[in-house]
Design a protein around this motif. Structure first.
Motif, PDB file in Angstrom:
ATOM      1  N   TRP A 162      -1.326 -50.817  25.173  1.00 56.35           N
ATOM      2  CA  TRP A 162      -1.589 -49.604  25.935  1.00 56.35           C
ATOM      3  C   TRP A 162      -0.757 -48.465  25.355  1.00 56.35           C
ATOM      4  CZ3 TRP A 162       0.094 -54.284  27.813  1.00 56.35           C
ATOM      5  CH2 TRP A 162      -0.887 -55.077  28.427  1.00 56.35           C
ATOM      6  N   GLN A 163      -1.407 -47.350  25.058  1.00 53.10           N
ATOM      7  CA  GLN A 163      -0.722 -46.152  24.567  1.00 53.10           C
ATOM      8  C   GLN A 163      -0.195 -45.374  25.774  1.00 53.10           C
ATOM      9  OE1 GLN A 163      -0.415 -45.296  21.253  1.00 53.10           O
ATOM     10  NE2 GLN A 163      -1.459 -47.182  20.704  1.00 53.10           N
ATOM     11  N   GLU A 164       0.987 -44.823  25.652  1.00 52.78           N
ATOM     12  CA  GLU A 164       1.548 -44.053  26.753  1.00 52.78           C
ATOM     13  C   GLU A 164       2.373 -42.905  26.212  1.00 52.78           C
ATOM     14  OE1 GLU A 164       2.350 -42.755  30.524  1.00 52.78           O
ATOM     15  OE2 GLU A 164       0.872 -44.233  29.901  1.00 52.78           O
ATOM     16  N   ALA A 165       2.097 -41.719  26.720  1.00 52.76           N
ATOM     17  CA  ALA A 165       2.880 -40.527  26.393  1.00 52.76           C
ATOM     18  C   ALA A 165       3.255 -39.860  27.704  1.00 52.76           C
ATOM     19  CB  ALA A 165       2.069 -39.570  25.515  1.00 52.76           C
ATOM     20  N   TYR A 166       4.271 -39.026  27.659  1.00 50.67           N
ATOM     21  CA  TYR A 166       4.757 -38.379  28.875  1.00 50.67           C
ATOM     22  C   TYR A 166       3.798 -37.268  29.283  1.00 50.67           C
ATOM     23  CZ  TYR A 166       8.132 -36.636  32.253  1.00 50.67           C
ATOM     24  OH  TYR A 166       8.759 -36.261  33.420  1.00 50.67           O
ATOM     25  N   GLU A 167       2.994 -37.549  30.324  1.00 52.56           N
ATOM     26  CA  GLU A 167       2.047 -36.558  30.818  1.00 52.56           C
ATOM     27  C   GLU A 167       1.997 -36.552  32.339  1.00 52.56           C
ATOM     28  OE1 GLU A 167       1.419 -39.646  30.842  1.00 52.56           O
ATOM     29  OE2 GLU A 167      -0.567 -40.059  30.034  1.00 52.56           O
ATOM     30  N   GLY A 168       2.986 -37.217  32.964  1.00 52.57           N
ATOM     31  CA  GLY A 168       3.067 -37.214  34.418  1.00 52.57           C
ATOM     32  C   GLY A 168       2.221 -38.266  35.102  1.00 52.57           C
ATOM     33  N   LYS A 169       1.689 -39.223  34.325  1.00 56.27           N
ATOM     34  CA  LYS A 169       0.849 -40.274  34.886  1.00 56.27           C
ATOM     35  C   LYS A 169       1.379 -41.638  34.471  1.00 56.27           C
ATOM     36  CE  LYS A 169      -3.231 -37.330  34.536  1.00 56.27           C
ATOM     37  NZ  LYS A 169      -4.539 -37.153  33.902  1.00 56.27           N
ATOM     38  N   TYR A 170       0.833 -42.668  35.089  1.00 57.44           N
ATOM     39  CA  TYR A 170       1.172 -44.035  34.697  1.00 57.44           C
ATOM     40  C   TYR A 170      -0.101 -44.857  34.602  1.00 57.44           C
ATOM     41  CZ  TYR A 170       1.074 -44.412  39.804  1.00 57.44           C
ATOM     42  OH  TYR A 170       0.717 -44.328  41.111  1.00 57.44           O
ATOM     43  N   TYR A 171       0.017 -46.041  33.993  1.00 54.27           N
ATOM     44  CA  TYR A 171      -1.155 -46.858  33.719  1.00 54.27           C
ATOM     45  C   TYR A 171      -0.980 -48.243  34.353  1.00 54.27           C
ATOM     46  CZ  TYR A 171      -4.966 -49.070  31.170  1.00 54.27           C
ATOM     47  OH  TYR A 171      -6.121 -49.738  30.846  1.00 54.27           O
ATOM     48  N   PRO A 172      -1.809 -48.585  35.369  1.00 54.31           N
ATOM     49  CA  PRO A 172      -1.726 -49.927  35.957  1.00 54.31           C
ATOM     50  C   PRO A 172      -2.430 -50.954  35.074  1.00 54.31           C
ATOM     51  CG  PRO A 172      -3.345 -48.605  37.127  1.00 54.31           C
ATOM     52  CD  PRO A 172      -2.751 -47.718  36.068  1.00 54.31           C
ATOM     53  N   VAL A 173      -1.814 -52.107  34.919  1.00 51.12           N
ATOM     54  CA  VAL A 173      -2.346 -53.196  34.099  1.00 51.12           C
ATOM     55  C   VAL A 173      -2.626 -54.399  34.992  1.00 51.12           C
ATOM     56  CG1 VAL A 173      -1.807 -54.832  32.244  1.00 51.12           C
ATOM     57  CG2 VAL A 173      -1.092 -52.436  32.047  1.00 51.12           C
ATOM     58  N   ASP A 174      -3.821 -54.935  34.884  1.00 49.12           N
ATOM     59  CA  ASP A 174      -4.206 -56.152  35.595  1.00 49.12           C
ATOM     60  C   ASP A 174      -5.031 -56.974  34.608  1.00 49.12           C
ATOM     61  OD1 ASP A 174      -4.936 -58.154  37.326  1.00 49.12           O
ATOM     62  OD2 ASP A 174      -6.041 -56.865  38.710  1.00 49.12           O
ATOM     63  N   LEU A 175      -4.364 -57.851  33.877  1.00 44.54           N
ATOM     64  CA  LEU A 175      -4.953 -58.526  32.723  1.00 44.54           C
ATOM     65  C   LEU A 175      -5.223 -59.998  33.023  1.00 44.54           C
ATOM     66  CD1 LEU A 175      -5.640 -58.082  29.679  1.00 44.54           C
ATOM     67  CD2 LEU A 175      -3.309 -58.816  29.190  1.00 44.54           C
ATOM     68  N   ASP A 176      -6.479 -60.401  32.859  1.00 48.25           N
ATOM     69  CA  ASP A 176      -6.882 -61.791  33.050  1.00 48.25           C
ATOM     70  C   ASP A 176      -6.330 -62.633  31.898  1.00 48.25           C
ATOM     71  OD1 ASP A 176      -8.119 -64.197  33.579  1.00 48.25           O
ATOM     72  OD2 ASP A 176     -10.157 -63.450  33.349  1.00 48.25           O
TER      73      ASP A 176
END
Length: 198
Positions: A149-163
């Motif tokens: 998962w790519q992540e940069a500082y933009e005020g959001k977050y990314y939920p992960v739910d991986l089978d």
């Protein structure tokens, strides 16, 4: 489970749905039962072997260590400014171009239905943060990537739910990896409550 059905009228003729009433309708049954956390990465983070790709890193690390470091945060401040009540892992890659940090956890046997869950984001006020989060696993001597998962500082977050179903029945060593995208830019990367739910 999906069951396909038709009805029978008083004359004994079967019927269902559709333009000609000849298509079966269906019932989906999803069995739910108690679930529990099978493994907590944050509470076991010092059982992992941490590395910057060249050298082993101490656990816990020291904030600001240019070799990279990992720390457990009991109330991490997320990228959107909120403070969480679940534990998080702050993983900081080595201070160099495309620096990396990885933690290889002890062997774990995956069961059918297991899922890896976390939220990935940059720590609050780490405004130049730009990283790739990755979940790898090791079987025998081979390391493979399960997801990234790519992540940069933009005020959001990314939920992960991986089978994790593709690994069911295998004993693997999960590896949490964070790599800097380019030069080190205050890349405080947080895994919020990474865990495997069963």
């Amino acid at each position: 489970y999906r069951g396909y059905w038709k009805l029978r009228n008083a004359s004994g003729a079967l019927f269902g749905i559709g333009d000609f009433a000849d298509t079966a309708f269906w019932v989906d049954i999803r069995v739910k039962g108690p679930s529990f956390v099978a493994y907590e990465f944050a509470n076991n983070f010092c059982f992992a072997e941490w590395s910057n790709g060249n050298n082993a890193l101490p656990c816990p690390g020291t904030d600001g260590d240019s070799q990279g470091f990992v720390l457990k945060l009991n109330a991490p401040k997320m990228e959107d400014g909120s403070t969480e009540d679940e534990p998080g892992l702050s993983t900081f890659p080595q201070d160099k171009n495309n620096g990396i940090i990885s933690g290889q956890f002890p062997a774990f046997t995956v069961e059918s239905g297991d899922r890896f869950r976390t939220i990935v984001n940059c720590q609050y006020d780490a405004k130049k943060c730009n990283v790739t989060f990755r979940l790898d696993y090791k079987v025998g001597g081979n390391i493979k990537t399960l997801a990234s998962w790519q992540e940069a500082y933009e005020g959001k977050y990314y939920p992960v739910d991986l089978d994790l179903g593709s690994l069911a029945g295998q004993t693997v060593k999960f590896i949490l990896v964070v790599s800097a995208n380019g030069g080190n830019n205050n890349d405080y990367a947080i895994w919020l409550n990474p865990h495997i739910i069963r």
